[in-house]
Design a protein around this motif. Sequence first.
Motif, mmCIF file in Angstrom:
data_model
loop_
_atom_site.group_PDB
_atom_site.id
_atom_site.type_symbol
_atom_site.label_atom_id
_atom_site.label_comp_id
_atom_site.label_asym_id
_atom_site.label_seq_id
_atom_site.Cartn_x
_atom_site.Cartn_y
_atom_site.Cartn_z
ATOM 1 N N GLN A 159 -15.336 -6.091 -1.590
ATOM 2 C CA GLN A 159 -16.381 -5.325 -2.251
ATOM 3 C C GLN A 159 -15.869 -3.915 -2.524
ATOM 4 O O GLN A 159 -15.485 -3.200 -1.626
ATOM 5 C CB GLN A 159 -17.636 -5.257 -1.363
ATOM 6 N N VAL A 160 -15.875 -3.538 -3.784
ATOM 7 C CA VAL A 160 -15.403 -2.211 -4.160
ATOM 8 C C VAL A 160 -16.412 -1.165 -3.704
ATOM 9 O O VAL A 160 -17.626 -1.344 -3.853
ATOM 10 C CB VAL A 160 -15.200 -2.113 -5.677
ATOM 11 N N GLN A 161 -15.915 -0.092 -3.158
ATOM 12 C CA GLN A 161 -16.774 1.015 -2.754
ATOM 13 C C GLN A 161 -16.432 2.250 -3.566
ATOM 14 O O GLN A 161 -15.281 2.476 -3.939
ATOM 15 C CB GLN A 161 -16.595 1.306 -1.261
ATOM 16 N N LEU A 162 -17.465 3.048 -3.841
ATOM 17 C CA LEU A 162 -17.278 4.336 -4.499
ATOM 18 C C LEU A 162 -17.516 5.433 -3.463
ATOM 19 O O LEU A 162 -18.529 5.418 -2.770
ATOM 20 C CB LEU A 162 -18.251 4.504 -5.655
ATOM 21 N N VAL A 163 -16.587 6.349 -3.385
ATOM 22 C CA VAL A 163 -16.695 7.429 -2.405
ATOM 23 C C VAL A 163 -16.736 8.762 -3.145
ATOM 24 O O VAL A 163 -15.799 9.106 -3.883
ATOM 25 C CB VAL A 163 -15.513 7.414 -1.429
ATOM 26 N N GLU A 164 -17.824 9.484 -2.957
ATOM 27 C CA GLU A 164 -17.987 10.791 -3.602
ATOM 28 C C GLU A 164 -17.544 11.899 -2.657
ATOM 29 O O GLU A 164 -17.629 11.766 -1.429
ATOM 30 C CB GLU A 164 -19.445 11.032 -3.994
ATOM 31 N N SER A 165 -17.133 12.989 -3.259
ATOM 32 C CA SER A 165 -16.770 14.179 -2.497
ATOM 33 C C SER A 165 -16.969 15.401 -3.382
ATOM 34 O O SER A 165 -17.190 15.276 -4.590
ATOM 35 C CB SER A 165 -15.316 14.102 -2.020
ATOM 36 N N GLY A 166 -16.893 16.564 -2.762
ATOM 37 C CA GLY A 166 -16.953 17.801 -3.529
ATOM 38 C C GLY A 166 -18.283 18.522 -3.467
ATOM 39 O O GLY A 166 -18.408 19.637 -3.985
#
Length: 119
Positions: A1-8
């Motif tokens: 399962q692809v995960q999206l990881v946000e930052s900033g």
Amino acid sequence: QVQLVESGGGLAQAGGRLTLSCVASAYIPGIIAMRWYRQAPGNQRTMVAMLSNGTSTSYADSVKGRFTIARDDSWNAVHLQMNSLEPEDTADYFCNIVAQTGKEINDYWGQGTQVIVSS
């Protein structure tokens, strides 16, 4: 399962800038749209920027001229450059990637990153 990881995300002063990034854990084939949404406390989640077909961009009226959405050449990441920040930009920001392979459409979401803009 692809995960999206946000930052900033983080704290900024009015008039300042932040850059949000969203990186996919694996290559996503068939991307048709990359979007950033935001949700302030007590409000609905709304779209602020969209990148479609790789190059076409659109923005919510409230952020036009201040925010810029862009992707990496690898299609593995999408960024949101936020300039001239206003207290009204305070919200949780979520990235969203929509991909289609054949007849199957997959909708990926990140976990969100908080942006607080002080006056």
